[in-house]
Design a protein around this motif. Sequence first.
Motif, PDB file in Angstrom:
ATOM      1  N   LEU A  42       0.829  -1.209   0.000  1.00 32.45           N
ATOM      2  CA  LEU A  42       0.000   0.000   0.000  1.00 32.45           C
ATOM      3  C   LEU A  42       0.859   1.254   0.000  1.00 32.45           C
ATOM      4  O   LEU A  42       0.572   2.222  -0.713  1.00 32.45           O
ATOM      5  CB  LEU A  42      -0.929   0.000   1.224  1.00 32.45           C
ATOM      6  N   ILE A  43       1.928   1.220   0.784  1.00 32.23           N
ATOM      7  CA  ILE A  43       2.837   2.380   0.844  1.00 32.23           C
ATOM      8  C   ILE A  43       3.546   2.577  -0.492  1.00 32.23           C
ATOM      9  O   ILE A  43       3.696   3.702  -0.981  1.00 32.23           O
ATOM     10  CB  ILE A  43       3.849   2.191   1.989  1.00 32.23           C
ATOM     11  N   LYS A  44       3.987   1.477  -1.102  1.00 35.68           N
ATOM     12  CA  LYS A  44       4.666   1.577  -2.401  1.00 35.68           C
ATOM     13  C   LYS A  44       3.733   2.144  -3.453  1.00 35.68           C
ATOM     14  O   LYS A  44       4.123   3.021  -4.245  1.00 35.68           O
ATOM     15  CB  LYS A  44       5.169   0.195  -2.834  1.00 35.68           C
ATOM     16  N   ASN A  45       2.496   1.667  -3.498  1.00 35.76           N
ATOM     17  CA  ASN A  45       1.526   2.203  -4.455  1.00 35.76           C
ATOM     18  C   ASN A  45       1.294   3.692  -4.234  1.00 35.76           C
ATOM     19  O   ASN A  45       1.191   4.471  -5.195  1.00 35.76           O
ATOM     20  CB  ASN A  45       0.196   1.453  -4.330  1.00 35.76           C
ATOM     21  N   PHE A  46       1.195   4.085  -2.965  1.00 32.83           N
ATOM     22  CA  PHE A  46       0.939   5.490  -2.635  1.00 32.83           C
ATOM     23  C   PHE A  46       2.108   6.372  -3.051  1.00 32.83           C
ATOM     24  O   PHE A  46       1.919   7.465  -3.603  1.00 32.83           O
ATOM     25  CB  PHE A  46       0.677   5.624  -1.136  1.00 32.83           C
ATOM     26  N   ARG A  47       3.328   5.912  -2.812  1.00 37.22           N
ATOM     27  CA  ARG A  47       4.504   6.724  -3.129  1.00 37.22           C
ATOM     28  C   ARG A  47       4.681   6.916  -4.636  1.00 37.22           C
ATOM     29  O   ARG A  47       5.036   8.000  -5.090  1.00 37.22           O
ATOM     30  CB  ARG A  47       5.751   6.070  -2.543  1.00 37.22           C
ATOM     31  N   ARG A  48       4.398   5.889  -5.407  1.00 38.95           N
ATOM     32  CA  ARG A  48       4.581   6.023  -6.856  1.00 38.95           C
ATOM     33  C   ARG A  48       3.293   6.402  -7.577  1.00 38.95           C
ATOM     34  O   ARG A  48       3.285   6.552  -8.794  1.00 38.95           O
ATOM     35  CB  ARG A  48       5.144   4.725  -7.439  1.00 38.95           C
ATOM     36  N   ARG A  49       2.182   6.529  -6.806  1.00 39.28           N
ATOM     37  CA  ARG A  49       0.884   6.902  -7.375  1.00 39.28           C
ATOM     38  C   ARG A  49       0.526   5.991  -8.554  1.00 39.28           C
ATOM     39  O   ARG A  49       0.103   6.445  -9.615  1.00 39.28           O
ATOM     40  CB  ARG A  49       0.888   8.364  -7.827  1.00 39.28           C
ATOM     41  N   SER A  50       0.710   4.693  -8.353  1.00 40.72           N
ATOM     42  CA  SER A  50       0.479   3.758  -9.457  1.00 40.72           C
ATOM     43  C   SER A  50       0.237   2.355  -8.911  1.00 40.72           C
ATOM     44  O   SER A  50       0.748   1.992  -7.845  1.00 40.72           O
ATOM     45  CB  SER A  50       1.682   3.742 -10.391  1.00 40.72           C
ATOM     46  N   THR A  51      -0.553   1.589  -9.644  1.00 33.56           N
ATOM     47  CA  THR A  51      -0.733   0.161  -9.361  1.00 33.56           C
ATOM     48  C   THR A  51      -0.232  -0.674 -10.543  1.00 33.56           C
ATOM     49  O   THR A  51      -0.588  -1.847 -10.668  1.00 33.56           O
ATOM     50  CB  THR A  51      -2.220  -0.159  -9.094  1.00 33.56           C
ATOM     51  N   VAL A  94      -9.671  -3.425   1.158  1.00 32.85           N
ATOM     52  CA  VAL A  94     -10.477  -2.325   0.614  1.00 32.85           C
ATOM     53  C   VAL A  94      -9.570  -1.172   0.208  1.00 32.85           C
ATOM     54  O   VAL A  94      -9.756  -0.544  -0.841  1.00 32.85           O
ATOM     55  CB  VAL A  94     -11.522  -1.862   1.647  1.00 32.85           C
ATOM     56  N   GLY A  95      -8.570  -0.897   1.043  1.00 30.93           N
ATOM     57  CA  GLY A  95      -7.606   0.151   0.698  1.00 30.93           C
ATOM     58  C   GLY A  95      -6.878  -0.135  -0.598  1.00 30.93           C
ATOM     59  O   GLY A  95      -6.651   0.765  -1.410  1.00 30.93           O
ATOM     60  N   MET A  96      -6.538  -1.406  -0.823  1.00 29.97           N
ATOM     61  CA  MET A  96      -5.877  -1.786  -2.071  1.00 29.97           C
ATOM     62  C   MET A  96      -6.789  -1.542  -3.264  1.00 29.97           C
ATOM     63  O   MET A  96      -6.365  -1.010  -4.304  1.00 29.97           O
ATOM     64  CB  MET A  96      -5.457  -3.254  -2.000  1.00 29.97           C
ATOM     65  N   LEU A  97      -8.060  -1.922  -3.147  1.00 26.24           N
ATOM     66  CA  LEU A  97      -9.005  -1.726  -4.242  1.00 26.24           C
ATOM     67  C   LEU A  97      -9.200  -0.234  -4.529  1.00 26.24           C
ATOM     68  O   LEU A  97      -9.311   0.172  -5.696  1.00 26.24           O
ATOM     69  CB  LEU A  97     -10.339  -2.382  -3.907  1.00 26.24           C
ATOM     70  N   LEU A  98      -9.244   0.585  -3.494  1.00 26.68           N
ATOM     71  CA  LEU A  98      -9.395   2.028  -3.683  1.00 26.68           C
ATOM     72  C   LEU A  98      -8.180   2.605  -4.413  1.00 26.68           C
ATOM     73  O   LEU A  98      -8.310   3.555  -5.203  1.00 26.68           O
ATOM     74  CB  LEU A  98      -9.593   2.726  -2.343  1.00 26.68           C
ATOM     75  N   GLN A  99      -7.011   2.029  -4.173  1.00 23.71           N
ATOM     76  CA  GLN A  99      -5.815   2.488  -4.893  1.00 23.71           C
ATOM     77  C   GLN A  99      -5.916   2.154  -6.374  1.00 23.71           C
ATOM     78  O   GLN A  99      -5.477   2.937  -7.223  1.00 23.71           O
ATOM     79  CB  GLN A  99      -4.564   1.860  -4.282  1.00 23.71           C
ATOM     80  N   PHE A 100      -6.480   0.999  -6.696  1.00 25.40           N
ATOM     81  CA  PHE A 100      -6.693   0.672  -8.112  1.00 25.40           C
ATOM     82  C   PHE A 100      -7.631   1.684  -8.756  1.00 25.40           C
ATOM     83  O   PHE A 100      -7.415   2.109  -9.896  1.00 25.40           O
ATOM     84  CB  PHE A 100      -7.265  -0.739  -8.253  1.00 25.40           C
ATOM     85  N   VAL A 101      -8.675   2.075  -8.036  1.00 24.19           N
ATOM     86  CA  VAL A 101      -9.619   3.062  -8.568  1.00 24.19           C
ATOM     87  C   VAL A 101      -8.931   4.413  -8.772  1.00 24.19           C
ATOM     88  O   VAL A 101      -9.142   5.092  -9.784  1.00 24.19           O
ATOM     89  CB  VAL A 101     -10.831   3.217  -7.627  1.00 24.19           C
ATOM     90  N   ALA A 102      -8.082   4.782  -7.822  1.00 19.26           N
ATOM     91  CA  ALA A 102      -7.460   6.104  -7.873  1.00 19.26           C
ATOM     92  C   ALA A 102      -6.279   6.175  -8.837  1.00 19.26           C
ATOM     93  O   ALA A 102      -6.095   7.186  -9.522  1.00 19.26           O
ATOM     94  CB  ALA A 102      -7.000   6.502  -6.469  1.00 19.26           C
ATOM     95  N   TYR A 103      -5.476   5.102  -8.900  1.00 21.19           N
ATOM     96  CA  TYR A 103      -4.212   5.170  -9.628  1.00 21.19           C
ATOM     97  C   TYR A 103      -4.207   4.430 -10.956  1.00 21.19           C
ATOM     98  O   TYR A 103      -3.325   4.670 -11.788  1.00 21.19           O
ATOM     99  CB  TYR A 103      -3.083   4.592  -8.765  1.00 21.19           C
ATOM    100  N   SER A 104      -5.158   3.524 -11.186  1.00 18.24           N
ATOM    101  CA  SER A 104      -5.127   2.724 -12.404  1.00 18.24           C
ATOM    102  C   SER A 104      -5.240   3.617 -13.640  1.00 18.24           C
ATOM    103  O   SER A 104      -5.989   4.598 -13.661  1.00 18.24           O
ATOM    104  CB  SER A 104      -6.254   1.697 -12.386  1.00 18.24           C
ATOM    105  N   LYS A 105      -4.507   3.226 -14.685  1.00 19.57           N
ATOM    106  CA  LYS A 105      -4.487   4.016 -15.917  1.00 19.57           C
ATOM    107  C   LYS A 105      -5.451   3.490 -16.974  1.00 19.57           C
ATOM    108  O   LYS A 105      -5.406   3.941 -18.120  1.00 19.57           O
ATOM    109  CB  LYS A 105      -3.062   4.021 -16.481  1.00 19.57           C
ATOM    110  N   VAL A 106      -6.327   2.556 -16.591  1.00 16.77           N
ATOM    111  CA  VAL A 106      -7.305   2.065 -17.552  1.00 16.77           C
ATOM    112  C   VAL A 106      -8.311   3.172 -17.846  1.00 16.77           C
ATOM    113  O   VAL A 106      -8.504   4.089 -17.033  1.00 16.77           O
ATOM    114  CB  VAL A 106      -8.038   0.811 -17.011  1.00 16.77           C
ATOM    115  N   PRO A 107      -8.976   3.136 -19.015  1.00 16.91           N
ATOM    116  CA  PRO A 107      -9.960   4.175 -19.357  1.00 16.91           C
ATOM    117  C   PRO A 107     -11.035   4.316 -18.280  1.00 16.91           C
ATOM    118  O   PRO A 107     -11.412   3.334 -17.628  1.00 16.91           O
ATOM    119  CB  PRO A 107     -10.553   3.673 -20.677  1.00 16.91           C
TER     120      PRO A 107
END
Length: 294
Positions: A42-51, A94-107
């Motif tokens: 979770l921290i790694k995803n947050f720091r790089r703003r990416s999943t 749930v936090g992981m899924l929210l990161q996918f919503v926030a950071y994922s680059k899919v359309p």
Amino acid sequence: MENGGPLLQNCDPNLPKALCILANTCGYISNAIWFLVLLPQLIKNFRRRSTTGLSFIWASCNFTASLINLFFILDIQVPWFTRISGWYMPILEVGMLLQFVAYSKVPRRRKLVLVCVSAVVYTTIIVLEVTNAFGKETTSSRMVWISIVLWSFETYFQILVNMRRRSVSGQSYISLGLSFFGKTTDVIMQFTLLMPTQYIFMTYFSSTFAYFNLMQLVIYTQPARIWIPVVGVISVLLCGFVVLLLLRTSVASILCPIGVLVLLVAANVMVRRERQKQLLLEEEPEEEPEEDNN
């Protein structure tokens, strides 16, 4: 829950008391690890703003399984550390899924579809569990098999992503290391204490895939002189898992796990071949441009 203290819970009367103490100790260690295992990711995803490099199917399966398991552990007798983990893990997921919503680059449209489908699935599960759709005594015990299947194979989807990318850069190396130790202590606990059969099978499958995920980390990031002995040690541990599962269940039940091992060996061969092809491409000299004689 048995009397005799926190280290003498769910003991198998056919095994020495020392093994029960060891297994419960491993249970506490495992529980502590699962409290931490997703935090580095979770921290790694947050720091790089990416999943990027992570499998959404892996994350979704993980949360779905935890959600169903939450209802199951309320109806059965399990050590308290298992019960605490059952409440805590869905929060991290749930936090992981929210990161996918926030950071994922899919359309955005595809992301909206995934969110809607996921919401329908999670709502359906909650409604079925709360209303005891299959009967008060059987709903959670039947539905938990969905959790067992999802937990058993969730890491497989992440393994496929890594194989396609020939990298584990999307994953946290700390999380992979914690998962390795957590799965090892899980095996000792589940195969020693009196635990539900569902958990015994789930532990075998999930540990097998988690170990192969660690193999990918070693193979993709370290030279052959490092990863060959590491893969050898992990393979020996996996064979030990087979023996433990055989002792705790039946001869017939070993056929499916052996199939998983065959699958992983084949995948390992594919990974090595892809690695060798990559090295050959890197070693090929660049073609010199033809001279213009005109």
